[in-house]
Scaffold this active site. Structure first.
Site, short mmCIF file in Angstrom:
data_model
loop_
_atom_site.label_atom_id
_atom_site.label_comp_id
_atom_site.label_asym_id
_atom_site.label_seq_id
_atom_site.Cartn_x
_atom_site.Cartn_y
_atom_site.Cartn_z
N PHE A 12 0.83 -1.21 0.00
CA PHE A 12 0.00 0.00 0.00
C PHE A 12 0.87 1.26 0.00
CE2 PHE A 12 -1.87 2.80 3.51
CZ PHE A 12 -2.44 3.69 2.62
N ASP A 57 12.93 -11.58 -0.89
CA ASP A 57 12.52 -11.55 0.51
C ASP A 57 13.61 -10.84 1.31
OD1 ASP A 57 12.05 -12.46 3.26
OD2 ASP A 57 10.53 -13.72 2.32
N VAL A 58 13.25 -9.84 2.09
CA VAL A 58 14.27 -9.05 2.81
C VAL A 58 14.99 -9.84 3.90
CG1 VAL A 58 13.44 -6.69 2.41
CG2 VAL A 58 12.53 -8.01 4.35
N LYS A 90 11.25 -12.14 11.81
CA LYS A 90 12.40 -12.26 10.91
C LYS A 90 12.41 -11.12 9.89
CE LYS A 90 13.14 -17.27 10.92
NZ LYS A 90 12.96 -18.50 10.14
N ASN A 98 19.80 -6.76 7.01
CA ASN A 98 20.23 -6.85 5.61
C ASN A 98 20.24 -5.48 4.92
OD1 ASN A 98 20.73 -9.61 5.58
ND2 ASN A 98 18.57 -10.10 5.22
N TYR A 144 5.13 -8.10 15.87
CA TYR A 144 5.23 -6.85 15.10
C TYR A 144 5.86 -5.75 15.94
CZ TYR A 144 3.48 -2.96 12.16
OH TYR A 144 3.37 -1.84 11.37
P1 NAD Z 1 1.42 -3.59 3.24
O1 NAD Z 1 1.17 -4.89 3.87
O2 NAD Z 1 0.46 -3.10 2.20
O3 NAD Z 1 2.87 -3.53 2.58
C1 NAD Z 1 3.96 -4.28 3.05
C2 NAD Z 1 4.74 -4.79 1.84
O4 NAD Z 1 5.89 -5.51 2.30
C3 NAD Z 1 3.92 -5.75 0.99
O5 NAD Z 1 4.08 -5.42 -0.38
C4 NAD Z 1 4.51 -7.12 1.31
O6 NAD Z 1 4.36 -8.06 0.28
C5 NAD Z 1 5.96 -6.74 1.57
N1 NAD Z 1 6.67 -7.72 2.41
C6 NAD Z 1 6.25 -8.28 3.57
N2 NAD Z 1 7.18 -9.12 4.05
C7 NAD Z 1 8.22 -9.07 3.16
C8 NAD Z 1 9.49 -9.73 3.09
N3 NAD Z 1 9.87 -10.61 4.03
N4 NAD Z 1 10.30 -9.45 2.05
C9 NAD Z 1 9.93 -8.58 1.07
N5 NAD Z 1 8.74 -7.95 1.09
C10 NAD Z 1 7.90 -8.18 2.12
O7 NAD Z 1 1.53 -2.53 4.43
P2 NAD Z 1 1.74 -0.95 4.40
O8 NAD Z 1 0.61 -0.34 5.12
O9 NAD Z 1 2.08 -0.49 3.04
O10 NAD Z 1 3.02 -0.84 5.36
C11 NAD Z 1 4.32 -0.57 4.86
C12 NAD Z 1 5.26 -0.34 6.02
O11 NAD Z 1 4.83 0.76 6.82
C13 NAD Z 1 5.36 -1.55 6.97
O12 NAD Z 1 6.71 -1.69 7.38
C14 NAD Z 1 4.50 -1.14 8.14
O13 NAD Z 1 4.93 -1.74 9.33
C15 NAD Z 1 4.70 0.37 8.17
N6 NAD Z 1 3.57 1.03 8.82
C16 NAD Z 1 2.37 1.16 8.18
C17 NAD Z 1 1.31 1.76 8.85
C18 NAD Z 1 -0.03 1.96 8.19
O14 NAD Z 1 -0.95 2.43 8.87
N7 NAD Z 1 -0.23 1.67 6.94
C19 NAD Z 1 1.47 2.24 10.16
C20 NAD Z 1 2.70 2.05 10.77
C21 NAD Z 1 3.76 1.47 10.09
#
Ligand code: NAD
Ligand code: UDP
Length: 315
Positions: A12, A57-58, A90, A98, A144
């Site tokens: 997102f 994958d990160v 992880k 990484n 988390y």
């Molecule tokens: P999201 O789930 O839409 O996006 C996360 C992305 O990371 C996805 O595309 C997923 O496929 C990818 N991903 C997950 N694990 C992975 C891995 N091991 N290797 C590679 N890619 C991986 O969520 P988002 O809302 O876009 O959140 C993005 C970041 O912002 C996250 O780190 C989240 O913790 C942080 N965040 C978001 C919010 C929010 O309200 N949206 C609030 C606080 C923090």
């Protein structure tokens, strides 16, 4: 032109960030394992010769010559991050190691997408960056919350020991287009339920609060933080909209804006669900000269339009 790596680039937030960075004339590498991300989010970027999508994958090392890294890879919805708790830890911890290793090697600046969840179920309201939090290390959310806390620890120690240029954004609940309809977070759940005239699922009695930020404000906040000079200001800094809603109030607003006939149903409150959350954004205002400018009503209308179209086209 900078070369910029966005981990979680098909998610997102990542998809909006990639688009904005490309629009500014940068070269962008989006790295994603597609756990919660989706190619549809970045489909219009795929023809751009300055955009590269890498399935990776990160938790595994990755090498590229880049100037900046935005480390966003991590599922953000409680439903998805609890699905495989060990993997979530992880992703946060090994992903941070990484990406920090990469940043150190190529001397790149790196921004961590941290979260208001580092404050846990807060006893201080609103939450300033100086608040150390109230996290249950054993609870359902700990994979988390603690993963993100360790990631912050790794970031500051790479900065202290290795002089890596870091930035830490503590993001509060953010919503907008490109959220997945099955994401499970409250704004997307309520909008999809309202558009389908299905019951709106309130967890608990709905008196818990959150403060909701529209995606454009967050992307602008990232820009202010990443490009702020001098580089030695790294935060952590809260990026969120301080306008606070109870979950019942949010349901009411979404029902009104969609003209939905949905009824409210009350389901059990998930374990350790924080009772209240609201950012103190004094630091962002003072240092970054940043504050949100999109009202919840305005942001929700845009998000409803997105979901309305998406549900008709794909679901
Ligand atoms: P999201 O789930 O839409 O996006 C996360 C992305 O990371 C996805 O595309 C997923 O496929 C990818 N991903 C997950 N694990 C992975 C891995 N091991 N290797 C590679 N890619 C991986 O969520 P988002 O809302 O876009 O959140 C993005 C970041 O912002 C996250 O780190 C989240 O913790 C942080 N965040 C978001 C919010 C929010 O309200 N949206 C609030 C606080 C923090
Ligand atoms: N919530 C709800 N109904 C839903 C989804 C979420 O009442 O269908 C509540 C949830 O219990 C929490 C708040 O909405 O109190 C925000 O949940 P979300 O999963 O969006 O994010 P959180 O801030 O809890 O990580």
């Amino acid at each position: 032109m900078k070369r910029i790596l966005v981990t979680g680039g098909a998610g997102f937030i990542g998809s909006h960030l990639c688009k904005k960075l490309l629009d500014e004339g940068n070269e962008v590498i989006a790295l994603d394992n597609f756990f919660t991300g989706n190619k549809r989010n970045i489909i219009e970027l795929l023809d751009n010769p300055y955009f590269e999508l890498v399935r990776h994958d990160v938790t595994m090392p990755y090498f590229a010559e880049v100037d900046e890294v935005y480390n966003l890879a991590c599922p953000a919805s409680p439903v998805h991050y609890q699905y495989n708790a060990i993997k979530t830890v992880k992703t946060s911890v090994m992903g941070a190691i990484n990406m920090l290793g990469l940043a150190k090697r190529v001397n790149a600046k790196i921004l961590q997408a941290s979260t208001s969840e580092v404050y846990g179920d807060p006893e201080i309201h609103p939450q300033p960056e100086s608040y150390r939090g109230n996290v249950n290390p054993l609870g359902a959310r700990s994979c988390y919350d603690e993963g993100k806390r360790v990631a912050e620890t790794l970031f500051v120690n790479y900065q202290r020991q290795n002089k890596v240029k870091i930035k830490i954004a503590r993001i509060f609940n953010t919503y907008g287009p490109n959220m997945h309809p099955d994401d499970g977070r409250v704004v997307s759940n309520f909008i999809v339920q309202a558009l389908r005239n299905k019951d709106i699922t309130i967890y608990g009695d709905g008196s818990q609060t959150r403060s909701f930020q529209y995606i454009d404000d967050l992307i602008y906040g990232f820009d202010r933080l990443m490009n702020y000079t001098p580089d030695d200001f790294y935060g952590p800094v809260n990026i969120g909209n301080p306008e606070e809603f109870t979950i019942i109030e949010l349901a009411g607003l979404i029902t009104e804006l969609t003209g939905s006939k949905s009824k409210l149903v009350f389901l059990p409150l998930p374990e350790d669900d924080p009772l209240q959350r609201k950012p103190d954004i004094s630091l962002a205002k003072e240092v970054l000269k940043w504050q949100p400018s999109v009202s919840p009503r305005e942001g929700l209308i845009k998000t409803i339009e997105y979901f309305d179209k998406l549900l008709k086209e794909y679901f």
